[in-house]
Design a protein around this motif. Structure first.
Motif, mmCIF file in Angstrom:
data_model
loop_
_atom_site.group_PDB
_atom_site.id
_atom_site.type_symbol
_atom_site.label_atom_id
_atom_site.label_comp_id
_atom_site.label_asym_id
_atom_site.label_seq_id
_atom_site.Cartn_x
_atom_site.Cartn_y
_atom_site.Cartn_z
ATOM 1 N N PHE A 150 52.700 111.655 89.064
ATOM 2 C CA PHE A 150 51.523 112.325 87.912
ATOM 3 C C PHE A 150 51.172 112.059 88.004
ATOM 4 O O PHE A 150 50.915 110.996 88.011
ATOM 5 N N PRO A 151 50.063 112.846 87.231
ATOM 6 C CA PRO A 151 48.315 112.438 88.142
ATOM 7 C C PRO A 151 48.505 111.037 86.685
ATOM 8 O O PRO A 151 49.415 111.555 85.871
ATOM 9 N N VAL A 152 47.345 110.328 86.578
ATOM 10 C CA VAL A 152 47.618 108.969 85.924
ATOM 11 C C VAL A 152 45.970 108.859 86.571
ATOM 12 O O VAL A 152 44.930 108.634 86.708
ATOM 13 N N TYR A 153 45.802 107.486 85.151
ATOM 14 C CA TYR A 153 43.779 107.688 84.909
ATOM 15 C C TYR A 153 44.357 106.543 84.012
ATOM 16 O O TYR A 153 44.825 106.705 82.491
ATOM 17 N N GLU A 154 43.433 105.095 84.229
ATOM 18 C CA GLU A 154 43.643 103.889 82.822
ATOM 19 C C GLU A 154 42.046 103.415 83.307
ATOM 20 O O GLU A 154 41.795 102.837 84.186
ATOM 21 N N LYS A 155 41.497 103.431 81.616
ATOM 22 C CA LYS A 155 40.209 102.905 81.656
ATOM 23 C C LYS A 155 39.787 102.471 79.670
ATOM 24 O O LYS A 155 40.667 103.069 79.452
ATOM 25 N N ALA A 156 39.497 101.674 79.619
ATOM 26 C CA ALA A 156 39.090 101.827 78.188
ATOM 27 C C ALA A 156 39.744 100.617 78.087
ATOM 28 O O ALA A 156 40.560 100.405 76.749
ATOM 29 N N GLY A 157 40.893 100.223 79.060
ATOM 30 C CA GLY A 157 42.421 99.575 77.968
ATOM 31 C C GLY A 157 43.165 101.267 78.059
ATOM 32 O O GLY A 157 44.043 100.500 77.114
ATOM 33 N N LEU A 158 43.745 101.897 78.257
ATOM 34 C CA LEU A 158 44.511 103.231 77.373
ATOM 35 C C LEU A 158 45.014 103.504 79.223
ATOM 36 O O LEU A 158 43.738 103.451 79.769
#
Length: 410
Positions: A150-158
Protein backbone atom coordinates in the motif's frame (compact mmCIF):
# COMPACT_ATOMS: atom_id res chain seq x y z
CA UNK A 1 7.76 28.74 7.63
CA UNK A 2 5.93 26.35 10.04
CA UNK A 3 7.09 28.30 13.10
CA UNK A 4 5.97 31.58 11.57
CA UNK A 5 2.55 30.06 10.83
CA UNK A 6 2.28 28.81 14.39
CA UNK A 7 3.20 32.24 15.73
CA UNK A 8 0.61 33.88 13.48
CA UNK A 9 -2.09 31.51 14.74
CA UNK A 10 -1.02 32.08 18.34
CA UNK A 11 -1.12 35.86 17.97
CA UNK A 12 -4.61 35.55 16.48
CA UNK A 13 -5.74 33.51 19.49
CA UNK A 14 -4.19 36.03 21.86
CA UNK A 15 -6.01 38.92 20.19
CA UNK A 16 -9.39 37.17 20.28
CA UNK A 17 -8.77 36.28 23.91
CA UNK A 18 -7.80 39.84 24.78
CA UNK A 19 -11.12 40.99 23.30
CA UNK A 20 -13.00 38.16 25.06
CA UNK A 21 -14.39 37.00 21.71
CA UNK A 22 -14.07 34.11 19.27
CA UNK A 23 -14.23 33.47 15.56
CA UNK A 24 -17.74 32.50 14.49
CA UNK A 25 -19.09 30.67 11.46
CA UNK A 26 -21.46 32.54 9.16
CA UNK A 27 -24.60 30.66 10.19
CA UNK A 28 -26.10 27.75 12.07
CA UNK A 29 -25.79 24.57 9.99
CA UNK A 30 -28.28 21.70 9.90
CA UNK A 31 -27.16 18.10 9.28
CA UNK A 32 -29.67 15.30 8.56
CA UNK A 33 -29.91 13.02 11.59
CA UNK A 34 -29.96 10.07 9.18
CA UNK A 35 -26.31 10.75 8.35
CA UNK A 36 -25.53 9.18 11.73
CA UNK A 37 -27.97 6.27 11.59
CA UNK A 38 -28.42 5.17 7.96
CA UNK A 39 -26.54 1.87 7.35
CA UNK A 40 -26.16 2.63 3.63
CA UNK A 41 -24.49 5.98 4.35
CA UNK A 42 -22.26 4.26 6.88
CA UNK A 43 -21.11 1.59 4.41
CA UNK A 44 -20.46 4.24 1.76
CA UNK A 45 -18.31 6.23 4.20
CA UNK A 46 -16.25 3.16 5.04
CA UNK A 47 -15.67 2.48 1.35
CA UNK A 48 -15.20 6.04 0.09
CA UNK A 49 -13.37 7.54 3.05
CA UNK A 50 -11.63 4.91 5.15
CA UNK A 51 -10.70 2.57 2.29
CA UNK A 52 -9.70 5.39 -0.06
CA UNK A 53 -8.11 8.21 1.93
CA UNK A 54 -4.74 8.19 3.73
CA UNK A 55 -5.14 7.11 7.36
CA UNK A 56 -2.74 7.71 10.25
CA UNK A 57 -2.19 4.08 11.25
CA UNK A 58 0.54 4.39 13.90
CA UNK A 59 2.82 6.83 15.66
CA UNK A 60 6.42 6.17 14.60
CA UNK A 61 7.36 5.33 18.19
CA UNK A 62 5.08 2.29 18.02
CA UNK A 63 7.58 0.79 15.53
CA UNK A 64 10.91 2.21 16.73
CA UNK A 65 13.30 -0.60 15.70
CA UNK A 66 14.13 -2.50 12.50
CA UNK A 67 12.01 -5.64 12.40
CA UNK A 68 9.16 -4.17 14.47
CA UNK A 69 5.75 -4.97 13.04
CA UNK A 70 2.07 -4.31 13.68
CA UNK A 71 -0.92 -6.14 12.22
CA UNK A 72 -4.37 -4.55 12.28
CA UNK A 73 -7.73 -4.68 10.50
CA UNK A 74 -9.31 -1.46 9.22
CA UNK A 75 -12.82 -1.61 7.74
CA UNK A 76 -12.28 -5.17 6.59
CA UNK A 77 -8.75 -4.64 5.23
CA UNK A 78 -5.97 -6.64 6.97
CA UNK A 79 -2.88 -4.40 7.20
CA UNK A 80 0.70 -5.28 8.12
CA UNK A 81 3.21 -2.54 8.98
CA UNK A 82 6.92 -3.35 9.28
CA UNK A 83 10.02 -1.31 10.05
CA UNK A 84 12.74 -2.10 7.52
CA UNK A 85 16.51 -2.38 8.03
CA UNK A 86 16.99 1.04 6.43
CA UNK A 87 14.54 2.62 8.87
CA UNK A 88 11.67 3.05 6.40
CA UNK A 89 8.20 1.60 6.92
CA UNK A 90 6.48 -0.90 4.62
CA UNK A 91 2.69 -1.22 4.53
CA UNK A 92 1.32 -4.44 3.08
CA UNK A 93 -1.83 -6.45 2.70
CA UNK A 94 -1.69 -9.00 5.51
CA UNK A 95 -2.72 -11.91 3.27
CA UNK A 96 -0.57 -14.79 2.07
CA UNK A 97 -0.40 -14.74 -1.72
CA UNK A 98 -1.18 -18.48 -1.72
CA UNK A 99 -4.66 -18.61 -0.18
CA UNK A 100 -5.10 -15.26 1.56
CA UNK A 101 -4.49 -16.33 5.15
CA UNK A 102 -3.13 -13.50 7.36
CA UNK A 103 0.57 -14.11 8.01
CA UNK A 104 0.93 -12.00 11.16
CA UNK A 105 -1.11 -10.88 14.15
CA UNK A 106 -0.60 -8.40 16.95
CA UNK A 107 2.77 -6.72 17.33
CA UNK A 108 6.35 -7.91 17.65
CA UNK A 109 9.72 -8.03 15.96
CA UNK A 110 10.53 -10.40 13.08
CA UNK A 111 12.74 -10.53 10.00
CA UNK A 112 10.34 -12.91 8.25
CA UNK A 113 6.79 -14.23 8.48
CA UNK A 114 5.63 -17.79 7.88
CA UNK A 115 1.99 -18.42 7.02
CA UNK A 116 0.39 -20.71 9.58
CA UNK A 117 -1.75 -22.44 6.96
CA UNK A 118 0.73 -23.96 4.47
CA UNK A 119 4.08 -22.56 5.56
CA UNK A 120 4.84 -20.04 2.83
CA UNK A 121 7.49 -17.60 4.09
CA UNK A 122 7.93 -13.89 3.41
CA UNK A 123 10.63 -11.37 4.36
CA UNK A 124 9.45 -8.41 6.39
CA UNK A 125 9.54 -6.32 3.23
CA UNK A 126 6.90 -8.60 1.69
CA UNK A 127 9.16 -10.63 -0.61
CA UNK A 128 8.16 -14.28 -0.98
CA UNK A 129 11.25 -16.35 -0.12
CA UNK A 130 9.87 -19.81 0.60
CA UNK A 131 7.20 -22.08 -0.85
CA UNK A 132 6.59 -25.20 1.22
CA UNK A 133 7.28 -28.48 -0.63
CA UNK A 134 8.21 -26.70 -3.87
CA UNK A 135 8.87 -29.97 -5.66
CA UNK A 136 5.21 -30.91 -5.14
CA UNK A 137 3.57 -27.50 -5.50
CA UNK A 138 4.87 -26.76 -8.99
CA UNK A 139 6.75 -23.97 -10.69
CA UNK A 140 5.95 -20.44 -9.46
CA UNK A 141 7.57 -17.06 -9.92
CA UNK A 142 8.21 -15.90 -6.36
CA UNK A 143 8.78 -12.30 -7.45
CA UNK A 144 5.24 -12.20 -8.86
CA UNK A 145 3.68 -13.43 -5.59
CA UNK A 146 5.05 -11.00 -3.00
CA UNK A 147 2.74 -9.31 -0.52
CA UNK A 148 0.72 -6.45 -1.98
CA UNK A 149 2.07 -3.04 -0.93
CA UNK A 150 0.00 0.00 0.00
CA UNK A 151 1.11 3.63 -0.38
CA UNK A 152 2.82 4.69 2.85
CA UNK A 153 4.17 7.99 4.15
CA UNK A 154 6.03 8.77 7.36
CA UNK A 155 6.59 12.28 8.62
CA UNK A 156 6.38 14.25 11.87
CA UNK A 157 6.64 11.00 13.83
CA UNK A 158 3.42 9.64 12.31
CA UNK A 159 2.73 6.94 9.70
CA UNK A 160 0.00 7.23 7.04
CA UNK A 161 -1.24 4.44 4.75
CA UNK A 162 -3.79 4.43 1.93
CA UNK A 163 -5.71 1.14 1.86
CA UNK A 164 -5.89 1.14 -1.94
CA UNK A 165 -2.76 -0.26 -3.62
CA UNK A 166 -3.71 1.52 -6.85
CA UNK A 167 -4.42 4.92 -5.32
CA UNK A 168 -3.24 7.92 -7.33
CA UNK A 169 -3.77 10.32 -4.42
CA UNK A 170 -0.43 11.59 -3.14
CA UNK A 171 -0.42 11.39 0.67
CA UNK A 172 1.63 14.57 1.03
CA UNK A 173 -0.89 16.43 -1.16
CA UNK A 174 -3.70 15.08 1.00
CA UNK A 175 -2.10 16.54 4.13
CA UNK A 176 -2.09 20.04 2.63
CA UNK A 177 1.10 21.07 4.46
CA UNK A 178 -0.41 20.12 7.83
CA UNK A 179 2.36 17.54 8.33
CA UNK A 180 4.92 20.36 8.32
CA UNK A 181 3.13 21.97 11.26
CA UNK A 182 2.79 18.67 13.11
CA UNK A 183 6.59 18.42 13.12
CA UNK A 184 6.54 21.12 15.80
CA UNK A 185 5.54 18.44 18.34
CA UNK A 186 8.79 16.55 17.73
CA UNK A 187 7.08 13.15 17.85
CA UNK A 188 9.98 11.56 15.92
CA UNK A 189 11.92 11.20 19.16
CA UNK A 190 9.05 10.63 21.60
CA UNK A 191 8.32 7.49 23.63
CA UNK A 192 5.16 5.35 23.48
CA UNK A 193 4.21 5.09 27.16
CA UNK A 194 0.92 3.21 26.94
CA UNK A 195 -2.07 2.43 24.74
CA UNK A 196 -5.56 0.97 24.92
CA UNK A 197 -8.68 0.58 22.79
CA UNK A 198 -12.19 1.79 23.72
CA UNK A 199 -15.56 1.05 22.14
CA UNK A 200 -17.56 4.05 20.99
CA UNK A 201 -20.71 5.20 19.15
CA UNK A 202 -21.11 5.97 15.43
CA UNK A 203 -17.74 7.21 14.18
CA UNK A 204 -19.04 10.68 13.29
CA UNK A 205 -20.80 11.04 16.62
CA UNK A 206 -17.52 10.18 18.33
CA UNK A 207 -15.46 12.49 16.13
CA UNK A 208 -17.85 15.41 16.67
CA UNK A 209 -16.67 15.49 20.28
CA UNK A 210 -13.04 16.02 19.33
CA UNK A 211 -14.08 19.08 17.29
CA UNK A 212 -16.22 20.62 20.03
CA UNK A 213 -15.11 22.70 22.99
CA UNK A 214 -18.69 23.91 23.52
CA UNK A 215 -19.53 20.84 25.63
CA UNK A 216 -16.48 20.88 27.90
CA UNK A 217 -17.81 22.72 31.01
CA UNK A 218 -21.16 20.89 30.80
CA UNK A 219 -20.46 17.24 30.00
CA UNK A 220 -17.10 17.32 31.80
CA UNK A 221 -18.16 19.42 34.80
CA UNK A 222 -17.11 16.67 37.21
CA UNK A 223 -13.73 16.06 35.58
CA UNK A 224 -12.45 19.26 33.96
CA UNK A 225 -14.71 21.58 35.99
CA UNK A 226 -17.80 23.69 35.33
CA UNK A 227 -15.71 26.83 34.78
CA UNK A 228 -13.65 25.21 32.00
CA UNK A 229 -13.43 27.15 28.70
CA UNK A 230 -16.00 26.39 25.97
CA UNK A 231 -14.70 28.48 23.07
CA UNK A 232 -12.46 27.37 20.21
CA UNK A 233 -11.11 29.06 17.11
CA UNK A 234 -10.48 26.84 14.10
CA UNK A 235 -7.62 26.76 11.63
CA UNK A 236 -8.21 24.58 8.57
CA UNK A 237 -5.70 22.92 6.26
CA UNK A 238 -7.86 21.18 3.71
CA UNK A 239 -10.05 18.85 5.81
CA UNK A 240 -7.59 18.86 8.74
CA UNK A 241 -8.23 21.24 11.62
CA UNK A 242 -6.56 22.68 14.65
CA UNK A 243 -8.83 23.86 17.47
CA UNK A 244 -7.52 26.16 20.17
CA UNK A 245 -8.96 28.40 22.86
CA UNK A 246 -8.75 32.13 22.19
CA UNK A 247 -6.81 33.40 25.20
CA UNK A 248 -4.01 35.80 26.01
CA UNK A 249 -2.77 33.43 28.72
CA UNK A 250 -0.96 30.10 28.79
CA UNK A 251 -0.21 27.74 31.64
CA UNK A 252 3.41 26.72 32.14
CA UNK A 253 3.84 23.42 33.95
CA UNK A 254 6.91 23.38 36.17
CA UNK A 255 7.24 20.50 38.60
CA UNK A 256 4.12 20.46 40.77
CA UNK A 257 3.31 24.14 40.21
CA UNK A 258 1.42 25.70 37.30
CA UNK A 259 2.25 29.25 36.33
CA UNK A 260 -0.02 31.55 34.31
CA UNK A 261 1.79 33.47 31.59
CA UNK A 262 0.49 36.61 29.86
CA UNK A 263 1.40 35.95 26.22
CA UNK A 264 0.99 39.60 25.26
CA UNK A 265 4.22 40.17 27.18
CA UNK A 266 6.15 37.38 25.43
CA UNK A 267 8.15 38.12 22.27
CA UNK A 268 7.64 35.93 19.22
CA UNK A 269 11.12 34.44 19.49
CA UNK A 270 10.43 33.45 23.11
CA UNK A 271 7.19 31.59 22.44
CA UNK A 272 7.82 27.94 23.29
CA UNK A 273 6.63 25.10 21.09
CA UNK A 274 4.45 23.92 23.98
CA UNK A 275 2.53 27.19 23.64
CA UNK A 276 2.58 27.18 19.84
CA UNK A 277 0.98 23.71 19.58
CA UNK A 278 -1.63 24.09 22.33
CA UNK A 279 -5.16 22.89 21.60
CA UNK A 280 -6.49 19.90 19.68
CA UNK A 281 -5.05 18.90 16.31
CA UNK A 282 -7.31 16.72 14.17
CA UNK A 283 -6.25 14.77 11.09
CA UNK A 284 -9.20 13.94 8.86
CA UNK A 285 -11.01 11.62 9.06
CA UNK A 286 -10.12 9.99 12.37
CA UNK A 287 -7.25 11.41 14.45
CA UNK A 288 -7.15 13.77 17.41
CA UNK A 289 -3.95 14.94 19.12
CA UNK A 290 -4.03 16.80 22.43
CA UNK A 291 -1.21 17.75 24.79
CA UNK A 292 -1.17 16.81 28.48
CA UNK A 293 1.26 16.59 31.37
CA UNK A 294 1.73 13.57 33.63
CA UNK A 295 3.93 14.15 36.67
CA UNK A 296 5.22 17.35 35.10
CA UNK A 297 6.38 15.49 31.95
CA UNK A 298 5.11 16.60 28.57
CA UNK A 299 2.89 14.11 26.79
CA UNK A 300 0.14 13.84 24.21
CA UNK A 301 -2.83 11.58 23.67
CA UNK A 302 -3.23 10.53 20.05
CA UNK A 303 -6.76 9.18 19.56
CA UNK A 304 -7.17 6.93 16.50
CA UNK A 305 -10.84 6.39 15.60
CA UNK A 306 -12.24 3.78 13.19
CA UNK A 307 -15.80 2.75 12.25
CA UNK A 308 -16.99 -0.51 13.79
CA UNK A 309 -18.95 -3.33 12.19
CA UNK A 310 -22.31 -1.56 12.37
CA UNK A 311 -23.47 2.03 11.98
CA UNK A 312 -23.73 2.55 15.75
CA UNK A 313 -20.26 1.26 16.61
CA UNK A 314 -16.72 2.57 16.49
CA UNK A 315 -13.47 1.86 18.28
CA UNK A 316 -10.72 4.20 19.34
CA UNK A 317 -7.12 3.36 20.15
CA UNK A 318 -5.59 5.88 22.53
CA UNK A 319 -1.82 6.24 22.31
CA UNK A 320 -0.20 8.11 25.21
CA UNK A 321 3.16 9.32 23.94
CA UNK A 322 5.70 11.22 26.02
CA UNK A 323 8.56 13.53 25.13
CA UNK A 324 10.76 11.71 27.65
CA UNK A 325 10.32 8.25 29.09
CA UNK A 326 9.53 8.45 32.83
CA UNK A 327 12.62 7.35 34.75
CA UNK A 328 11.35 6.77 38.29
CA UNK A 329 8.32 5.22 40.01
CA UNK A 330 6.76 8.55 40.94
CA UNK A 331 6.82 9.87 37.37
CA UNK A 332 5.56 6.55 35.97
CA UNK A 333 2.69 6.54 38.48
CA UNK A 334 1.78 10.14 37.61
CA UNK A 335 1.80 9.39 33.87
CA UNK A 336 -0.50 6.39 34.39
CA UNK A 337 -2.83 8.53 36.49
CA UNK A 338 -3.00 11.14 33.72
CA UNK A 339 -3.74 8.50 31.08
CA UNK A 340 -6.32 6.77 33.31
CA UNK A 341 -8.02 10.13 33.90
CA UNK A 342 -8.32 10.65 30.15
CA UNK A 343 -9.87 7.19 29.77
CA UNK A 344 -12.58 8.15 32.25
CA UNK A 345 -13.28 11.41 30.40
CA UNK A 346 -13.62 9.73 27.00
CA UNK A 347 -15.17 6.37 27.94
CA UNK A 348 -17.53 7.39 30.74
CA UNK A 349 -18.47 10.88 29.55
CA UNK A 350 -17.90 11.45 25.81
CA UNK A 351 -18.57 7.96 24.45
CA UNK A 352 -21.27 7.02 26.96
CA UNK A 353 -23.14 10.17 25.96
CA UNK A 354 -22.51 9.47 22.26
CA UNK A 355 -24.00 5.97 22.55
CA UNK A 356 -27.13 7.33 24.26
CA UNK A 357 -27.36 10.04 21.59
CA UNK A 358 -27.15 7.43 18.83
CA UNK A 359 -29.87 5.28 20.40
CA UNK A 360 -32.16 8.32 20.57
CA UNK A 361 -31.44 9.35 16.97
CA UNK A 362 -32.36 5.87 15.78
CA UNK A 363 -35.97 6.64 16.73
CA UNK A 364 -36.11 8.72 13.55
CA UNK A 365 -38.14 11.43 15.28
CA UNK A 366 -35.43 14.11 15.12
CA UNK A 367 -34.85 14.98 11.49
CA UNK A 368 -31.87 17.32 11.86
CA UNK A 369 -29.07 18.08 14.28
CA UNK A 370 -27.60 21.57 14.65
CA UNK A 371 -24.09 22.98 14.59
CA UNK A 372 -24.00 26.54 15.87
CA UNK A 373 -21.88 29.45 14.71
CA UNK A 374 -19.57 28.61 17.63
CA UNK A 375 -19.20 25.02 16.35
CA UNK A 376 -17.40 25.71 13.11
CA UNK A 377 -15.14 22.66 13.45
CA UNK A 378 -18.11 20.29 13.27
CA UNK A 379 -19.57 22.22 10.34
CA UNK A 380 -16.34 21.93 8.36
CA UNK A 381 -15.92 18.24 9.22
CA UNK A 382 -19.37 17.26 7.95
CA UNK A 383 -18.92 19.33 4.78
CA UNK A 384 -15.72 17.41 4.00
CA UNK A 385 -17.32 14.04 4.77
CA UNK A 386 -20.08 14.79 2.28
CA UNK A 387 -17.68 16.17 -0.32
CA UNK A 388 -15.17 13.32 -0.21
CA UNK A 389 -17.68 10.50 0.13
CA UNK A 390 -19.26 11.62 -3.14
CA UNK A 391 -16.08 12.43 -5.10
CA UNK A 392 -14.80 10.12 -7.82
CA UNK A 393 -11.22 8.86 -7.66
CA UNK A 394 -10.18 11.41 -10.28
CA UNK A 395 -11.98 14.22 -8.46
CA UNK A 396 -10.28 13.18 -5.23
CA UNK A 397 -6.84 13.65 -6.76
CA UNK A 398 -7.85 17.00 -8.23
CA UNK A 399 -9.31 18.27 -4.93
CA UNK A 400 -6.05 17.82 -3.06
CA UNK A 401 -3.80 18.85 -5.92
CA UNK A 402 -5.52 22.24 -5.69
CA UNK A 403 -5.51 22.54 -1.91
CA UNK A 404 -3.05 25.05 -0.45
CA UNK A 405 -2.17 26.10 3.07
CA UNK A 406 -4.45 28.99 4.05
CA UNK A 407 -3.31 31.94 6.06
CA UNK A 408 -3.98 31.79 9.81
CA UNK A 409 -7.28 33.33 10.85
CA UNK A 410 -7.12 36.96 11.75
Amino acid sequence: MPRSQLIEMTRSLIEYGRKDSMELADEVVRIPASSYTDPEIFEREKKQIFRRLPLMVAPSCELPNPGDYKAMDICGVPLLLTRQKDGTVAAMLNMCSHRGNPIASGTGNASRFTCGYHGWTFKNDGALIGVASPQDFGAIDKAAHCLTHFPVYEKAGLIWVTLDPNSKLDIADYLCGYDDLLEAFGFESWHLFSQRTLSGPNWKTAYDGYLDFYHLPVLHANTFGADFYNRANYFAFGPHQRLSTPSQFAIKVSGEDDMKIDLTEVADEDLSYEVLVQGVWTIFPHISIASFYGGGLRGAMISQLFPGDTVGESYTTQFYVMEHEPDDEEKIKAAHEQFDFLEIVVRDEDYKTGKRQHEALQSGLLKEVLFGRNERGGQVFHQWVEKLANASDAELVDIFAQESIPEAAE
